[in-house]
Design a protein around this motif. Structure first.
Motif, PDB file in Angstrom:
ATOM      1  N   ILE A  49      -7.961 -70.372-101.675  1.00  0.00           N
ATOM      2  CA  ILE A  49      -7.445 -69.740-100.587  1.00  0.00           C
ATOM      3  C   ILE A  49      -7.830 -68.221-100.473  1.00  0.00           C
ATOM      4  O   ILE A  49      -7.818 -67.662-101.868  1.00  0.00           O
ATOM      5  CB  ILE A  49      -6.013 -69.705-100.640  1.00  0.00           C
ATOM      6  N   ARG A  50      -8.248 -67.892 -99.569  1.00  0.00           N
ATOM      7  CA  ARG A  50      -8.740 -66.513 -99.085  1.00  0.00           C
ATOM      8  C   ARG A  50      -8.122 -65.871 -97.819  1.00  0.00           C
ATOM      9  O   ARG A  50      -7.632 -66.456 -97.014  1.00  0.00           O
ATOM     10  CB  ARG A  50     -10.382 -66.355 -98.920  1.00  0.00           C
ATOM     11  N   PRO A  51      -7.359 -64.578 -98.049  1.00  0.00           N
ATOM     12  CA  PRO A  51      -6.823 -63.927 -97.035  1.00  0.00           C
ATOM     13  C   PRO A  51      -7.582 -63.871 -95.615  1.00  0.00           C
ATOM     14  O   PRO A  51      -8.647 -63.045 -95.848  1.00  0.00           O
ATOM     15  CB  PRO A  51      -6.472 -62.651 -97.545  1.00  0.00           C
ATOM     16  N   LEU A  52      -7.105 -64.377 -94.570  1.00  0.00           N
ATOM     17  CA  LEU A  52      -7.761 -63.903 -93.404  1.00  0.00           C
ATOM     18  C   LEU A  52      -7.156 -63.075 -92.415  1.00  0.00           C
ATOM     19  O   LEU A  52      -8.116 -62.139 -92.004  1.00  0.00           O
ATOM     20  CB  LEU A  52      -7.720 -65.594 -92.519  1.00  0.00           C
ATOM     21  N   HIS A  53      -5.677 -63.031 -92.444  1.00  0.00           N
ATOM     22  CA  HIS A  53      -5.262 -61.897 -91.708  1.00  0.00           C
ATOM     23  C   HIS A  53      -4.055 -61.509 -92.461  1.00  0.00           C
ATOM     24  O   HIS A  53      -3.211 -62.526 -93.077  1.00  0.00           O
ATOM     25  CB  HIS A  53      -4.910 -62.120 -90.290  1.00  0.00           C
ATOM     26  N   VAL A  54      -3.561 -60.187 -92.526  1.00  0.00           N
ATOM     27  CA  VAL A  54      -2.119 -59.955 -93.205  1.00  0.00           C
ATOM     28  C   VAL A  54      -1.428 -58.910 -92.162  1.00  0.00           C
ATOM     29  O   VAL A  54      -2.168 -58.011 -91.441  1.00  0.00           O
ATOM     30  CB  VAL A  54      -2.338 -59.050 -94.337  1.00  0.00           C
ATOM     31  N   GLN A  55      -0.103 -59.300 -91.772  1.00  0.00           N
ATOM     32  CA  GLN A  55       0.439 -58.369 -91.048  1.00  0.00           C
ATOM     33  C   GLN A  55       1.630 -57.638 -91.730  1.00  0.00           C
ATOM     34  O   GLN A  55       2.279 -58.542 -92.563  1.00  0.00           O
ATOM     35  CB  GLN A  55       1.072 -59.127 -89.729  1.00  0.00           C
ATOM     36  N   TYR A  56       2.136 -56.541 -91.670  1.00  0.00           N
ATOM     37  CA  TYR A  56       3.062 -55.802 -92.409  1.00  0.00           C
ATOM     38  C   TYR A  56       4.336 -55.225 -91.480  1.00  0.00           C
ATOM     39  O   TYR A  56       3.761 -54.754 -90.257  1.00  0.00           O
ATOM     40  CB  TYR A  56       2.675 -54.534 -93.338  1.00  0.00           C
ATOM     41  N   ARG A  57       5.293 -55.286 -91.651  1.00  0.00           N
ATOM     42  CA  ARG A  57       6.391 -54.501 -90.777  1.00  0.00           C
ATOM     43  C   ARG A  57       7.734 -54.422 -91.649  1.00  0.00           C
ATOM     44  O   ARG A  57       7.662 -55.453 -92.573  1.00  0.00           O
ATOM     45  CB  ARG A  57       6.734 -55.333 -89.502  1.00  0.00           C
ATOM     46  N   GLY A  58       8.610 -53.348 -91.271  1.00  0.00           N
ATOM     47  CA  GLY A  58       9.784 -53.176 -91.941  1.00  0.00           C
ATOM     48  C   GLY A  58      10.783 -54.012 -91.371  1.00  0.00           C
ATOM     49  O   GLY A  58      10.926 -54.213 -90.165  1.00  0.00           O
ATOM     50  N   VAL A  59      11.662 -54.708 -92.360  1.00  0.00           N
ATOM     51  CA  VAL A  59      12.873 -55.240 -91.524  1.00  0.00           C
ATOM     52  C   VAL A  59      13.993 -55.235 -92.570  1.00  0.00           C
ATOM     53  O   VAL A  59      14.146 -54.841 -93.697  1.00  0.00           O
ATOM     54  CB  VAL A  59      12.574 -57.086 -91.590  1.00  0.00           C
ATOM     55  N   LEU A  60      15.127 -55.633 -91.907  1.00  0.00           N
ATOM     56  CA  LEU A  60      16.456 -55.624 -92.568  1.00  0.00           C
ATOM     57  C   LEU A  60      16.728 -57.104 -92.929  1.00  0.00           C
ATOM     58  O   LEU A  60      16.245 -57.848 -92.238  1.00  0.00           O
ATOM     59  CB  LEU A  60      17.770 -55.376 -91.774  1.00  0.00           C
ATOM     60  N   ALA A  61      17.222 -57.237 -94.412  1.00  0.00           N
ATOM     61  CA  ALA A  61      17.290 -58.737 -94.871  1.00  0.00           C
ATOM     62  C   ALA A  61      18.415 -59.457 -94.471  1.00  0.00           C
ATOM     63  O   ALA A  61      19.619 -58.816 -93.860  1.00  0.00           O
ATOM     64  CB  ALA A  61      17.705 -58.527 -96.271  1.00  0.00           C
ATOM     65  N   ASP A  62      18.195 -60.670 -93.818  1.00  0.00           N
ATOM     66  CA  ASP A  62      19.292 -61.526 -93.483  1.00  0.00           C
ATOM     67  C   ASP A  62      20.156 -61.767 -94.704  1.00  0.00           C
ATOM     68  O   ASP A  62      19.842 -61.632 -95.734  1.00  0.00           O
ATOM     69  CB  ASP A  62      18.749 -62.804 -92.581  1.00  0.00           C
ATOM     70  N   ARG A  63      21.173 -62.719 -94.369  1.00  0.00           N
ATOM     71  CA  ARG A  63      22.080 -62.996 -95.397  1.00  0.00           C
ATOM     72  C   ARG A  63      21.382 -63.697 -96.587  1.00  0.00           C
ATOM     73  O   ARG A  63      21.837 -63.576 -97.735  1.00  0.00           O
ATOM     74  CB  ARG A  63      23.164 -63.865 -95.002  1.00  0.00           C
ATOM     75  N   GLU A  64      20.605 -65.004 -96.333  1.00  0.00           N
ATOM     76  CA  GLU A  64      19.848 -65.644 -97.457  1.00  0.00           C
ATOM     77  C   GLU A  64      18.908 -64.782 -98.241  1.00  0.00           C
ATOM     78  O   GLU A  64      18.902 -64.746 -99.290  1.00  0.00           O
ATOM     79  CB  GLU A  64      19.052 -66.611 -96.482  1.00  0.00           C
ATOM     80  N   ALA A  65      18.446 -63.802 -97.520  1.00  0.00           N
ATOM     81  CA  ALA A  65      17.351 -63.111 -98.306  1.00  0.00           C
ATOM     82  C   ALA A  65      18.023 -61.979 -98.967  1.00  0.00           C
ATOM     83  O   ALA A  65      17.705 -61.634-100.228  1.00  0.00           O
ATOM     84  CB  ALA A  65      16.363 -62.240 -97.319  1.00  0.00           C
TER      85      ALA A  65
END
Length: 241
Positions: free
Chosen positions: A180-196
């Protein structure tokens, strides 16, 4: 040409595939030196030029690397963390402890529209849904949701993953001769849901870094969709430029 008729494969591609299979099987380990072009040509009963072209292709695609005057060697496989790591903010030279994965579950699910489009599948195509967490010094710092096409990796299951000492990427290489090689990567900030929050022991208002990565084979075929949620209140994601 009938649909079920095998595609003609040039001789150098056949040699390339046989070398990949020997690397994937573990016969040639990471950083092991391969036989010379002359030796490979004699072993496979082909010309030196055919052997050289196969080696050139494998070097270009990251299966091999060369050292001037020494020979051709097996390149190590890609880490599931790539070249990134979690470190203390501002500590650029920090030597982070290795991250240890723990498999949570493996299931089969139909693909949604966005993931199917990313993986170039029809909507509803079945996917392996793998969930795992990553720990450092016993602290859970990241959780992964991984989707792989069932058609491409038909017999992948939790037993095989648990028996794979090197994790998912090591299994894909050994079982399917896929790196496996990375083709695309996206980043963003989020708030955790209950499970996370539960898995990461995060506070309700703790920000997480969401990293969505599309991974592909060395030939560029997309075969992996992965979302990784990382704790970021006390850690920074660092990569090399």
């Amino acid at each position: 040409m009938p649909a079920d008729q095998p595609r003609f494969q040039p001789l150098y591609e056949q040699i390339r595939q046989r070398i990949v299979e020997r690397i994937a099987s573990g016969e040639w380990q990471a950083d092991a030196m391969l036989p010379s072009e002359w030796e490979l040509a004699a072993e496979f009963a082909v010309s030196q030029g055919t052997a050289r072209k196969a080696l050139n292709d494998l070097t270009r695609d990251g299966w091999l690397y060369r050292r001037q005057g020494r020979g051709t060697f097996v390149a190590p496989g890609e880490s599931e963390w790539g070249e990134g790591k979690l470190v203390s903010p501002g500590h650029f030279a920090e030597l982070a402890d290795p991250m240890q994965p723990e498999l949570l579950s493996v299931a089969r699910v139909p693909s949604g529209e966005a993931v199917a489009r990313a993986l170039q599948l029809r909507r509803g195509a079945m996917l392996h849904h793998i969930r795992q967490v990553w720990r450092q010094r016993g602290v859970t710092l990241a959780v992964d949701e991984i989707l792989l096409p069932v058609e491409r990796f038909a017999d992948l299951d939790s037993r095989r993953l648990r028996l794979a000492g090197g994790g998912l990427y090591a299994l894909l290489e050994r079982q399917y001769a896929v790196r496996i090689r990375p083709l695309h990567v996206q980043y963003r900030g989020v708030l955790a849901d209950r499970e996370a929050r539960t898995l990461l022991a995060a506070e309700p208002d703790e920000p997480l870094l969401s990293m969505v990565r599309l991974g592909g084979t060395v030939e560029g075929e997309p075969v992996e969709w992965r979302q990784r949620l990382l704790r970021s209140a006390r850690w920074s994601w660092q990569t090399r430029i």
